[in-house]
Design an enzyme around this catalytic site. Structure first.
Site, short mmCIF file in Angstrom:
data_model
loop_
_atom_site.label_atom_id
_atom_site.label_comp_id
_atom_site.label_asym_id
_atom_site.label_seq_id
_atom_site.Cartn_x
_atom_site.Cartn_y
_atom_site.Cartn_z
N ASP A 286 0.91 -1.14 0.00
CA ASP A 286 0.00 0.00 0.00
C ASP A 286 0.95 1.19 0.00
O ASP A 286 1.54 1.51 1.04
CB ASP A 286 -0.88 0.02 1.24
CG ASP A 286 -1.88 1.15 1.18
OD1 ASP A 286 -1.47 2.28 0.84
OD2 ASP A 286 -3.06 0.92 1.47
N HIS A 287 1.12 1.82 -1.15
CA HIS A 287 2.22 2.77 -1.23
C HIS A 287 2.03 3.98 -0.31
O HIS A 287 3.00 4.67 -0.01
CB HIS A 287 2.50 3.19 -2.69
CG HIS A 287 1.54 4.19 -3.24
ND1 HIS A 287 0.27 3.88 -3.63
CD2 HIS A 287 1.67 5.52 -3.45
CE1 HIS A 287 -0.34 4.97 -4.08
NE2 HIS A 287 0.48 5.98 -3.98
N HIS B 193 -5.79 2.81 0.87
CA HIS B 193 -5.08 3.98 1.40
C HIS B 193 -5.84 4.71 2.51
O HIS B 193 -5.27 5.06 3.54
CB HIS B 193 -4.78 4.98 0.28
CG HIS B 193 -4.17 4.36 -0.94
ND1 HIS B 193 -3.23 3.36 -0.88
CD2 HIS B 193 -4.37 4.61 -2.26
CE1 HIS B 193 -2.88 3.02 -2.12
NE2 HIS B 193 -3.55 3.76 -2.98
C1 BG6 Z 1 -3.32 4.48 -6.53
C2 BG6 Z 1 -4.63 4.53 -7.25
O1 BG6 Z 1 -3.31 3.43 -5.62
O2 BG6 Z 1 -3.13 5.70 -5.83
C3 BG6 Z 1 -4.68 5.70 -8.20
O3 BG6 Z 1 -4.81 3.33 -7.98
C4 BG6 Z 1 -4.35 6.98 -7.46
O4 BG6 Z 1 -5.95 5.81 -8.81
C5 BG6 Z 1 -3.08 6.83 -6.66
O5 BG6 Z 1 -4.22 8.00 -8.41
C6 BG6 Z 1 -2.83 8.05 -5.80
O6 BG6 Z 1 -1.54 7.98 -5.28
P1 BG6 Z 1 -0.73 9.27 -4.88
O7 BG6 Z 1 0.53 8.75 -4.30
O8 BG6 Z 1 -0.53 10.06 -6.14
O9 BG6 Z 1 -1.58 10.00 -3.91
#
Ligand code: BG6
Length: 489
Positions: free
Chosen positions: A177-178, A240
């Protein structure tokens, strides 16, 4: 040094994520001295590329780095390409041969990191074949990093999990989960548990509500085909948003070990109230963008997007009022909000404290505000604390002031990227910032009820203009509780 040694095998090596995130992250680790020379990357995908083509792509992906002391050719020489058909067992043998050869050449001590970064419908087959063909059997460690989406509902997630678990043990699995790799998301725990100031107030006696917003300006761009079957609820909330919620709401773990932290997060998710179908409308607002202007550009509706059903019922926006039914949080609403094509790209968490029972300095004219703690996740990184104080004048009234800490003030280039941190953690065997199956399962159970209600009832879409903060109902959700979304810096 104790820098990790490993052969990193990336499935989906020609894909967008590998290009945009993984190669640059491996480069940054290399540049920052977090990798020894004992590493090799095997790029695996269907296309019949050669090592040279692959290395050129890798170099392109790190084009914007300019570190005089790094030889990019030397870096790229660690990358090897292996064309591959997931269904063909002989290809696994060939891959195994290549990994063994690289293991000898780079002295990686038999350590293997498999990174699944391709279409999720292949995850199960791939895991099973890796095991049956003996690739998971090695003298060193074997780990699996797996990208989202992890299923599309509880049942499919469970099935996927069983497939993966047949090949890897839970402690070998690193579910990405980045958001958990973001500097300020990791900071939530530190801010909470390293300050005498907050923890005593962190409960329903002193906090009136908590707001978590993650807004984006981009639409679904080229991802319409995936996104139209997912939507914001599954794409952002299940993972997230609920992960940030768990970190902001959990109790202090006994120790900072992955197991202890996870156990506290799981408790939050267990206490998260799962709505029944009748309650969904009252607690959750969905939206889909129509046309509008973002950053001066006039843009079309979601339904006109590439790969999207012209009558799509898919949500590109979600706002919800969540309740955590435990002793600490009983009665405190947690509002979450996320969407595409909104006014700005920003992720932040606002903790609103209760008003004093009696405030002698309350001042309508100066708009005395409740105390707010704001955790800025991105693009600004930092925290601000909104207080009230007397500002030099003749009156004894109070005026809002803010104390702020700006994490961006540091050299931006050196703040690690989410993927960089997560790869590094995985190679060190630290699973703290990855999601355990229990968390995934509970999140899906919460989300499934909402998704079902929505699937069975067509929405009146589009219902918000591109470039705005979503449908009006999202504001009403708070207004009817006497609150409003704080758009504060
Ligand atoms: C991803 C989603 O997990 O997270 C995308 O699949 C989204 O749709 C992205 O744009 C958002 O990540 P960040 O790091 O740009 O907030």
């Amino acid at each position: 040094t104790n820098n990790p040694k490993a052969v990193i095998v990336i499935f989906g090596a020609t894909g967008d994520l590998a290009n945009r995130k993984l190669y640059p992250s491996i480069y940054r680790l290399y540049r920052n001295g977090k990798l020894s020379d004992n590493f090799a990357v095997v790029g695996v995908a269907r296309r019949p590329w050669t090592n040279d083509i692959f290395r050129d792509k890798v170099k392109e992906s790190i084009d914007n780095f300019d570190d005089p002391h790094i030889d990019k050719d030397e870096f790229a020489s660690h990358f090897h390409y292996n064309p591959f058909d997931i269904q063909d067992l002989e290809h696994y043998q060939a891959l195994d041969g290549l990994i063994k050869e690289l293991d000898t050449n780079y002295q990686t001590e038999g350590n293997r990191l498999f990174y699944f970064s391709m279409a999720p419908n292949f995850f199960g087959t791939l895991a099973a074949n890796l095991k049956s063909e003996g690739l998971t059997q090695t003298e060193g460690w074997t780990r699996l990093v797996i990208e989202k989406p992890f299923g599309h509902d509880f049942e499919s997630a469970q099935e996927l999990n069983e497939q993966i678990r047949a090949a890897f043990t839970e402690d070998q699995i690193y579910r990405i989960d980045h958001y958990l790799g973001k500097e300020m998301v990791q900071n939530i725990e530190v801010i909470r548990f390293a300050n005498a100031l907050f923890e005593p107030l962190w409960n329903n006696q002193h906090i009136s509500n908590i707001q978590i917003t993650s807004s984006e300006t981009l639409g679904v761009e080229e991802r319409g085909r995936y996104y139209d079957s997912a939507g914001a609820l599954k794409d952002m909330v299940q993972n997230h948003m609920l992960q940030m919620l768990a970190l902001i709401a959990m109790d202090m773990p006994i120790k900072l070990t992955p197991a202890e932290i996870r156990s506290e997060k799981v408790k939050v998710l267990r206490a998260l109230r799962v709505f029944d179908e009748k309650e969904v409308d009252e607690h959750v607002v969905r939206g889909q963008y129509g046309e509008g202007t973002v950053n001066g550009e006039q843009l079309p509706t979601y339904r006109e997007g590439h790969g999207v059903d012209p009558e799509s019922n898919t949500d590109t926006f979600v706002a919800a009022k969540l309740m955590i039914d435990n002793f600490r949080w009983a009665g405190v609403p947690f509002y979450i909000r996320t969407g595409k094509r909104m006014e700005k790209k920003a992720t932040k968490i606002v903790v609103e404290f209760k008003d004093l029972p009696m405030n002698l300095y309350y001042d309508k004219e100066h708009d005395t505000k409740p105390n707010l703690l704001v955790i800025h996740v991105q693009p600004d990184e930092g925290i601000t604390l909104h207080l009230n104080a007397k500002k030099g004048d003749y009156n004894a009234s109070s005026t809002p002031i803010t104390l702020s800490y700006d994490n961006n003030a540091k050299d931006k280039m050196n703040t690690p990227e989410a993927y960089e941190t997560l790869l590094n953690d995985c190679m060190h065997g630290d699973s703290t910032n990855f999601t355990h199956w229990d968390e995934v399962a509970l999140s899906w159970k919460f989300v499934d009820v909402i998704a079902n209600v929505w699937a069975n009832k067509k929405a009146n879409f589009p219902n918000y203009k591109s470039g705005t903060n979503g449908p009006e109902e999202a504001d009403l959700l708070l207004n009817k509780d006497g609150f409003e979304w704080w758009d504060v810096s």
